[in-house]
Design a protein around this motif. Structure first.
Motif, short mmCIF file in Angstrom:
data_model
loop_
_atom_site.label_atom_id
_atom_site.label_comp_id
_atom_site.label_asym_id
_atom_site.label_seq_id
_atom_site.Cartn_x
_atom_site.Cartn_y
_atom_site.Cartn_z
N HIS A 92 0.82 -1.20 0.00
CA HIS A 92 0.00 0.00 0.00
C HIS A 92 0.86 1.26 0.00
O HIS A 92 0.69 2.14 -0.84
N SER A 93 1.80 1.33 0.92
CA SER A 93 2.63 2.54 0.99
C SER A 93 3.59 2.61 -0.19
O SER A 93 3.92 3.69 -0.67
N VAL A 94 4.05 1.43 -0.66
CA VAL A 94 4.92 1.42 -1.83
C VAL A 94 4.16 1.96 -3.05
O VAL A 94 4.66 2.81 -3.78
N THR A 100 2.70 8.87 -6.22
CA THR A 100 3.13 10.26 -5.96
C THR A 100 4.31 10.63 -6.85
O THR A 100 4.31 11.70 -7.47
N ASN A 101 5.31 9.73 -6.91
CA ASN A 101 6.47 10.00 -7.76
C ASN A 101 6.08 10.07 -9.23
O ASN A 101 6.56 10.92 -9.97
N SER A 102 5.19 9.19 -9.66
CA SER A 102 4.74 9.19 -11.06
C SER A 102 4.06 10.52 -11.41
O SER A 102 4.33 11.09 -12.46
N GLN A 103 3.18 10.99 -10.52
CA GLN A 103 2.50 12.26 -10.77
C GLN A 103 3.50 13.40 -10.85
O GLN A 103 3.41 14.27 -11.72
N PHE A 104 4.47 13.40 -9.94
CA PHE A 104 5.49 14.45 -9.93
C PHE A 104 6.27 14.43 -11.24
O PHE A 104 6.47 15.47 -11.89
N TYR A 105 6.72 13.24 -11.65
CA TYR A 105 7.53 13.14 -12.87
C TYR A 105 6.71 13.43 -14.12
O TYR A 105 7.22 14.00 -15.09
#
Length: 140
Positions: A92-94, A100-105
């Motif tokens: 879940h946290s992974v 989150t990282n995908s949205q940022f990138y």
């Protein structure tokens, strides 16, 4: 253990083995400790001489102390295994971190794409102006 109901059999078996290891190691530590206390009180009624009995009790205490140490090391290994299990199975946290990282990138990529297109358009306009200037120049 209602949370384990949806776990695959292999994970449930692994968690059961962790539970068994924990109980066995704690039981071993407790039993060996209790036996050391009994030996220290000198409650043995034996046919052996006091000196021989004392030596035998000392050796048994050393073996039981070594068993306690072994059980303690086994518990430390168990803690390490459980930490590794949690790291590998905390999806879940992974997944949240990946999202989150995908949205940022993606937003960074969109921003870079926009800047590159603006740069491309500016260069195209400048090249067009240069080309016009070259063909209309009297110095060509």
């Amino acid at each position: 253990m209602g949370t384990q109901r949806n776990l695959p059999n292999s994970k449930e078996a692994l968690l059961k083995s962790y539970n068994t290891r924990l109980k066995d190691d704690v039981k071993s530590m407790q039993e060996n400790f209790e036996e050391i206390l009994k030996l220290a009180k000198g409650e043995n009624d034996s046919q052996l001489s006091k000196i021989t009995q004392c030596e035998q009790d000392t050796y048994e205490m050393q073996v039981r102390a070594a068993n306690i140490v072994r059980a303690g090391e086994s518990l430390m290994k168990l803690v390490s295994d459980i930490k590794q299990y949690l790291i590998l199975n905390d999806f879940h946290s992974v997944n949240e971190a990946i999202t989150t990282n995908s949205q940022f990138y993606r937003s960074t990529q969109a921003d870079c794409d926009k800047k590159l297109m603006n740069l491309r358009d500016d260069m195209a306009a400048d090249l067009y102006d240069l080309e016009e200037e070259y063909y209309t120049s009297v110095y060509k």
